[in-house]
Design a protein around this motif. Structure first.
Motif, PDB file in Angstrom:
ATOM      1  N   ARG A 165       0.817  -1.210   0.000  1.00 61.07           N
ATOM      2  CA  ARG A 165       0.000   0.000   0.000  1.00 61.07           C
ATOM      3  C   ARG A 165       0.859   1.273   0.000  1.00 61.07           C
ATOM      4  NH1 ARG A 165      -2.469   0.546   6.075  1.00 61.07           N
ATOM      5  NH2 ARG A 165      -0.481   0.578   7.154  1.00 61.07           N
ATOM      6  N   PRO A 166       0.277   2.390  -0.467  1.00 59.73           N
ATOM      7  CA  PRO A 166       1.030   3.650  -0.423  1.00 59.73           C
ATOM      8  C   PRO A 166       1.275   4.079   1.025  1.00 59.73           C
ATOM      9  CG  PRO A 166      -1.258   4.050  -1.108  1.00 59.73           C
ATOM     10  CD  PRO A 166      -1.057   2.558  -1.061  1.00 59.73           C
ATOM     11  N   MET A 167       2.187   5.014   1.219  1.00 57.70           N
ATOM     12  CA  MET A 167       2.525   5.427   2.581  1.00 57.70           C
ATOM     13  C   MET A 167       1.319   6.054   3.265  1.00 57.70           C
ATOM     14  SD  MET A 167       6.367   6.875   2.209  1.00 57.70           S
ATOM     15  CE  MET A 167       6.146   7.421   0.535  1.00 57.70           C
ATOM     16  N   PRO A 168       0.868   5.442   4.381  1.00 56.53           N
ATOM     17  CA  PRO A 168      -0.360   5.908   5.029  1.00 56.53           C
ATOM     18  C   PRO A 168      -0.342   7.393   5.399  1.00 56.53           C
ATOM     19  CG  PRO A 168       0.327   3.809   5.957  1.00 56.53           C
ATOM     20  CD  PRO A 168       1.421   4.249   5.034  1.00 56.53           C
ATOM     21  N   MET A 169       0.802   7.869   5.875  1.00 51.92           N
ATOM     22  CA  MET A 169       0.859   9.247   6.341  1.00 51.92           C
ATOM     23  C   MET A 169       0.524  10.252   5.236  1.00 51.92           C
ATOM     24  SD  MET A 169       3.878  10.676   8.685  1.00 51.92           S
ATOM     25  CE  MET A 169       4.889  11.706   7.712  1.00 51.92           C
ATOM     26  N   PHE A 170       0.838   9.894   4.006  1.00 55.92           N
ATOM     27  CA  PHE A 170       0.653  10.836   2.904  1.00 55.92           C
ATOM     28  C   PHE A 170      -0.543  10.472   2.032  1.00 55.92           C
ATOM     29  CE2 PHE A 170       5.249  10.700   3.859  1.00 55.92           C
ATOM     30  CZ  PHE A 170       5.371  11.985   4.361  1.00 55.92           C
ATOM     31  N   THR A 171      -1.347   9.507   2.473  1.00 57.31           N
ATOM     32  CA  THR A 171      -2.448   9.028   1.640  1.00 57.31           C
ATOM     33  C   THR A 171      -3.782   9.605   2.098  1.00 57.31           C
ATOM     34  OG1 THR A 171      -1.226   7.057   1.024  1.00 57.31           O
ATOM     35  CG2 THR A 171      -3.633   6.921   0.857  1.00 57.31           C
ATOM     36  N   ALA A 172      -4.507  10.209   1.159  1.00 57.33           N
ATOM     37  CA  ALA A 172      -5.752  10.909   1.479  1.00 57.33           C
ATOM     38  C   ALA A 172      -6.830   9.927   1.908  1.00 57.33           C
ATOM     39  CB  ALA A 172      -6.210  11.722   0.270  1.00 57.33           C
ATOM     40  N   ASP A 173      -7.015   8.850   1.151  1.00 60.50           N
ATOM     41  CA  ASP A 173      -8.106   7.909   1.415  1.00 60.50           C
ATOM     42  C   ASP A 173      -7.593   6.502   1.077  1.00 60.50           C
ATOM     43  OD1 ASP A 173     -10.361   6.235   1.265  1.00 60.50           O
ATOM     44  OD2 ASP A 173     -11.633   7.825   0.456  1.00 60.50           O
ATOM     45  N   MET A 174      -7.135   5.802   2.117  1.00 61.83           N
ATOM     46  CA  MET A 174      -6.475   4.506   1.886  1.00 61.83           C
ATOM     47  C   MET A 174      -7.417   3.475   1.279  1.00 61.83           C
ATOM     48  SD  MET A 174      -3.616   2.934   1.898  1.00 61.83           S
ATOM     49  CE  MET A 174      -2.392   3.609   3.034  1.00 61.83           C
ATOM     50  N   LYS A 175      -8.672   3.480   1.717  1.00 58.71           N
ATOM     51  CA  LYS A 175      -9.614   2.490   1.196  1.00 58.71           C
ATOM     52  C   LYS A 175      -9.785   2.687  -0.321  1.00 58.71           C
ATOM     53  CE  LYS A 175     -13.846   0.157   2.475  1.00 58.71           C
ATOM     54  NZ  LYS A 175     -14.720   0.269   1.305  1.00 58.71           N
ATOM     55  N   GLN A 176      -9.959   3.930  -0.699  1.00 62.74           N
ATOM     56  CA  GLN A 176     -10.116   4.241  -2.122  1.00 62.74           C
ATOM     57  C   GLN A 176      -8.831   3.899  -2.891  1.00 62.74           C
ATOM     58  OE1 GLN A 176     -10.317   8.414  -3.217  1.00 62.74           O
ATOM     59  NE2 GLN A 176     -11.985   8.003  -4.673  1.00 62.74           N
ATOM     60  N   ALA A 177      -7.684   4.169  -2.273  1.00 58.82           N
ATOM     61  CA  ALA A 177      -6.401   3.849  -2.922  1.00 58.82           C
ATOM     62  C   ALA A 177      -6.305   2.344  -3.178  1.00 58.82           C
ATOM     63  CB  ALA A 177      -5.233   4.330  -2.060  1.00 58.82           C
ATOM     64  N   VAL A 178      -6.703   1.551  -2.180  1.00 59.90           N
ATOM     65  CA  VAL A 178      -6.623   0.093  -2.331  1.00 59.90           C
ATOM     66  C   VAL A 178      -7.577  -0.371  -3.432  1.00 59.90           C
ATOM     67  CG1 VAL A 178      -6.971  -2.132  -1.171  1.00 59.90           C
ATOM     68  CG2 VAL A 178      -5.795  -0.275   0.023  1.00 59.90           C
ATOM     69  N   GLU A 179      -8.778   0.202  -3.471  1.00 62.54           N
ATOM     70  CA  GLU A 179      -9.725  -0.142  -4.552  1.00 62.54           C
ATOM     71  C   GLU A 179      -9.126   0.195  -5.914  1.00 62.54           C
ATOM     72  OE1 GLU A 179     -12.209  -1.907  -3.928  1.00 62.54           O
ATOM     73  OE2 GLU A 179     -12.386  -1.602  -1.759  1.00 62.54           O
ATOM     74  N   SER A 180      -8.456   1.343  -5.996  1.00 65.32           N
ATOM     75  CA  SER A 180      -7.853   1.757  -7.279  1.00 65.32           C
ATOM     76  C   SER A 180      -6.778   0.777  -7.743  1.00 65.32           C
ATOM     77  CB  SER A 180      -7.250   3.166  -7.159  1.00 65.32           C
ATOM     78  OG  SER A 180      -8.271   4.142  -7.139  1.00 65.32           O
ATOM     79  N   GLY A 181      -6.237   0.002  -6.814  1.00 60.00           N
ATOM     80  CA  GLY A 181      -5.225  -0.998  -7.156  1.00 60.00           C
ATOM     81  C   GLY A 181      -5.748  -2.082  -8.091  1.00 60.00           C
ATOM     82  N   ALA A 182      -7.074  -2.192  -8.199  1.00 58.19           N
ATOM     83  CA  ALA A 182      -7.683  -3.175  -9.107  1.00 58.19           C
ATOM     84  C   ALA A 182      -7.297  -2.932 -10.564  1.00 58.19           C
ATOM     85  CB  ALA A 182      -9.202  -3.145  -8.959  1.00 58.19           C
ATOM     86  N   ILE A 183      -6.768  -1.757 -10.851  1.00 57.84           N
ATOM     87  CA  ILE A 183      -6.311  -1.438 -12.205  1.00 57.84           C
ATOM     88  C   ILE A 183      -5.314  -2.495 -12.715  1.00 57.84           C
ATOM     89  CG2 ILE A 183      -4.396   0.072 -11.430  1.00 57.84           C
ATOM     90  CD1 ILE A 183      -6.578   1.104 -14.289  1.00 57.84           C
ATOM     91  N   VAL A 184      -4.556  -3.089 -11.797  1.00 55.78           N
ATOM     92  CA  VAL A 184      -3.561  -4.098 -12.186  1.00 55.78           C
ATOM     93  C   VAL A 184      -4.255  -5.350 -12.729  1.00 55.78           C
ATOM     94  CG1 VAL A 184      -1.743  -5.644 -11.289  1.00 55.78           C
ATOM     95  CG2 VAL A 184      -1.763  -3.214 -10.671  1.00 55.78           C
TER      96      VAL A 184
END
Ligand SMILES: [Zn+2]
Ligand SMILES: [Zn+2]
Length: 220
Positions: A165-184
């Motif tokens: 996962r991206p660095m939590p401290m600098f991540t606006a919305d971790m849940k959304q970031a993880v969902e966006s990982g589906a692009i792979v």
């Protein structure tokens, strides 16, 4: 600063600044596209590599506007006054008219007016842009279809050769970031190259994304 050619059309430039910082130069038939601009001390090495590749720099595209992705922009634009593109959602945050989510203060990381909105429907410099929000609201990944390389910015970091996962401290919305990982899973690249970490070889996109999701969501 180190350069590695990671595929037929893509060179990666790496520097260590507590964490690794990577940016990419992508060659097309007409010239070069710089993906992200890293930190200020990368400017000289980037300009040198552009010279070495003996093709004109045509544009700069940004994955997002955090300061470690736009640092050498000013120096490079002084030498090559090329257009700069970012996702339209990202532009007000990087220009400092709105604070990034979870940050108190708005901060301009890029001088207002420099970045133009990306056309998300068309390839740019051989790369197809994909909106991958979460780490930042307008985060964008770039896919080189021919080389099957995904330039993922801060959509992920990597750990022991796996998506992380991206660095939590600098991540606006971790849940959304993880969902966006589906692009792979959707694009099935051969290689995912991230800004802060080593490249991840993709052999089984479905399984790798599932593993990434279950580990990352469990940590939310
Ligand atoms: Zn970032
Ligand atoms: Zn970053």
């Amino acid at each position: 600063m180190k350069w590695v050619q990671i595929s037929e059309h893509v060179w990666k430039c790496s520097i260590w600044m507590i964490i690794p910082v990577n940016v990419w130069l992508v060659r097309s038939d007409t010239g070069l596209t710089l993906v992200d601009a890293g930190i200020p001390s990368m400017a000289k090495g980037l300009l040198r590599q552009i010279d070495r590749l003996q093709m004109p720099l045509e544009r700069i595209v940004l994955t997002h506007g955090h300061s470690d992705h736009v640092g050498s922009l000013k120096r490079i634009l002084e030498t090559y006054p090329v257009p700069v593109y970012a996702h339209e959602t990202e532009i007000p945050y990087m220009e400092g008219s709105m604070p990034y989510p979870r940050r108190k203060k708005a901060e301009a990381t890029v001088q207002p007016g420099i970045a133009a909105p990306l056309d998300m429907q068309n390839r740019i410099g051989g790369l197809m842009p994909y909106a991958t929000p979460g780490h930042s609201p307008g985060h964008t990944a770039y896919f080189h279809e021919q080389d099957r390389v995904l330039l993922a910015g801060d959509l992920f970091t990597s750990k022991r050769g796996q998506l992380n996962r991206p660095m939590p401290m600098f991540t606006a919305d971790m849940k959304q970031a993880v969902e966006s990982g589906a692009i792979v899973e959707q694009l099935a690249p051969k290689l995912v190259s991230v800004c802060h970490g080593g490249d991840v070889v993709i052999t089984d996109p479905k399984q790798q994304v599932a593993a990434y999701r279950s580990i990352s969501l469990a940590r939310l």
